[in-house]
Design a protein around this motif. Structure first.
Motif, short mmCIF file in Angstrom:
data_model
loop_
_atom_site.label_atom_id
_atom_site.label_comp_id
_atom_site.label_asym_id
_atom_site.label_seq_id
_atom_site.Cartn_x
_atom_site.Cartn_y
_atom_site.Cartn_z
N GLU A 153 70.90 49.40 62.96
CA GLU A 153 70.86 48.43 64.05
C GLU A 153 69.48 47.80 64.16
OE1 GLU A 153 73.97 50.03 67.37
OE2 GLU A 153 72.14 51.21 67.10
N ARG A 154 68.47 48.60 64.03
CA ARG A 154 67.10 48.10 64.12
C ARG A 154 66.81 47.10 63.00
NH1 ARG A 154 62.05 49.68 66.49
NH2 ARG A 154 60.63 48.05 65.85
N GLU A 155 67.24 47.43 61.79
CA GLU A 155 67.03 46.52 60.66
C GLU A 155 67.77 45.20 60.88
OE1 GLU A 155 67.93 46.27 55.88
OE2 GLU A 155 67.74 48.24 56.80
N TYR A 156 69.01 45.29 61.31
CA TYR A 156 69.79 44.08 61.58
C TYR A 156 69.12 43.25 62.68
CZ TYR A 156 73.46 41.27 63.72
OH TYR A 156 74.15 40.24 64.29
N HIS A 157 68.70 43.91 63.75
CA HIS A 157 68.02 43.24 64.85
C HIS A 157 66.78 42.50 64.36
CE1 HIS A 157 64.72 43.26 67.81
NE2 HIS A 157 65.65 42.90 68.69
N ASP A 158 65.96 43.18 63.59
CA ASP A 158 64.69 42.61 63.15
C ASP A 158 64.84 41.50 62.13
OD1 ASP A 158 63.46 44.42 64.83
OD2 ASP A 158 62.60 45.65 63.23
N ARG A 159 65.88 41.56 61.30
CA ARG A 159 66.00 40.61 60.18
C ARG A 159 67.00 39.48 60.40
NH1 ARG A 159 65.34 44.16 54.70
NH2 ARG A 159 63.43 45.20 55.35
N ALA A 174 85.49 43.89 68.78
CA ALA A 174 86.06 43.88 70.13
C ALA A 174 86.58 45.27 70.51
CB ALA A 174 87.19 42.85 70.22
N GLY A 175 86.01 45.84 71.57
CA GLY A 175 86.40 47.15 72.03
C GLY A 175 85.69 48.31 71.36
N LEU A 176 84.82 48.01 70.42
CA LEU A 176 84.10 49.04 69.67
C LEU A 176 82.60 48.80 69.76
CD1 LEU A 176 86.34 48.86 66.47
CD2 LEU A 176 86.49 50.57 68.29
N SER A 177 81.83 49.74 69.27
CA SER A 177 80.37 49.55 69.24
C SER A 177 79.99 48.69 68.03
CB SER A 177 79.65 50.90 69.15
OG SER A 177 79.78 51.45 67.85
N TRP A 178 78.87 48.01 68.16
CA TRP A 178 78.39 47.18 67.06
C TRP A 178 78.02 48.06 65.87
CZ3 TRP A 178 79.25 42.97 64.95
CH2 TRP A 178 78.37 42.38 64.04
N TYR A 179 77.50 49.24 66.12
CA TYR A 179 77.15 50.18 65.05
C TYR A 179 78.39 50.51 64.21
CZ TYR A 179 75.88 54.51 62.70
OH TYR A 179 75.68 55.48 61.74
N THR A 180 79.53 50.69 64.84
CA THR A 180 80.78 51.00 64.14
C THR A 180 81.10 49.91 63.12
OG1 THR A 180 81.63 52.23 66.03
CG2 THR A 180 83.26 51.39 64.49
N ILE A 181 80.83 48.68 63.46
CA ILE A 181 81.10 47.56 62.54
C ILE A 181 79.98 47.41 61.52
CG2 ILE A 181 81.46 45.04 62.40
CD1 ILE A 181 83.76 46.74 63.74
N LEU A 182 78.76 47.48 61.99
CA LEU A 182 77.60 47.24 61.13
C LEU A 182 77.56 48.20 59.94
CD1 LEU A 182 75.32 45.20 61.16
CD2 LEU A 182 73.97 46.81 62.51
N LYS A 183 77.92 49.45 60.15
CA LYS A 183 77.88 50.42 59.05
C LYS A 183 79.01 50.17 58.04
CE LYS A 183 80.37 54.11 61.42
NZ LYS A 183 80.28 55.48 61.93
N ARG A 184 79.98 49.35 58.40
CA ARG A 184 81.08 49.01 57.50
C ARG A 184 80.93 47.60 56.93
NH1 ARG A 184 83.15 52.36 61.40
NH2 ARG A 184 84.70 53.89 60.70
#
Length: 192
Positions: free
Chosen positions: A15-21, A44-54
């Protein structure tokens, strides 16, 4: 809490890497915009981390967001994606990608690009906000409500007003980095 970054980006390194870049940085690539319509709809309905790692699995499952390929997929392809890739196993969300690819192709014919169709909701330039805390950031705005209605009218799925606002934040239509975040000013300078 560490200062100098938005609170939501402090939970996981990805999340930090995505945020920064990426987050909040202007991007008008049609492929990138379609990727984020897809990812925000999946979230939708889930955490952003759940999507970002996929995210890599989504790129593979959805042909690197090649609209011409996705527009030709049908319901049979949903099962293949569910059984093959580490994506959210929601048939409606997966099927919506194919539907949205066809709707995007129609928008491109009408507007010349997906970017021109979507960036019109911020007059083709980013909105620079100055939020002091995460509690101040809205979950939707008039612009995201208009975008949602616009997309739904054209047949898009999983594009509610909150999803549209998250999309607008992600692709730089709005700069919602906190004023205390080191990226807030960086994003502004990149746009000059």
């Amino acid at each position: 809490m560490e200062t100098g970054v938005c609170d939501w980006a402090m939970k996981q390194p990805i999340e930090r890497e995505y945020h920064d870049r990426e987050w909040g940085r202007v991007n008008k690539s049609d492929r990138y915009l379609f990727e984020f319509l897809t990812l925000e709809g999946a979230q939708a309905g889930l955490s952003w981390y759940t999507i970002l790692k996929r995210r890599d699995a989504y790129r593979l499952a959805f042909e690197e967001y090649d609209l011409s390929k996705l527009a030709n997929f049908d319901e049979d392809h949903v099962e293949k994606i569910i059984s093959t890739y580490d994506v959210i196993k929601h048939r409606g969300k997966i099927s919506s990608v194919f539907n949205n690819a066809r709707a995007t192709q129609a928008l491109i014919i009408e507007y010349g690009s997906l970017a021109d169709a979507l960036w019109q909701f911020v007059d083709h330039k980013p909105v620079i906000n100055h939020w002091p805390s995460m509690d101040d950031i809205p979950t939707s705005t008039d612009a995201s409500k208009k975008m949602s209605r616009f997309l739904k009218k054209r047949g898009f799925k999983f594009v509610g007003e909150t999803t549209c606002y998250a999309f607008m934040q992600a692709v730089g239509m709005v700069n919602d980095h906190l004023v205390s975040c080191h990226c807030h000013q960086q994003v502004i300078e990149e746009q000059e």
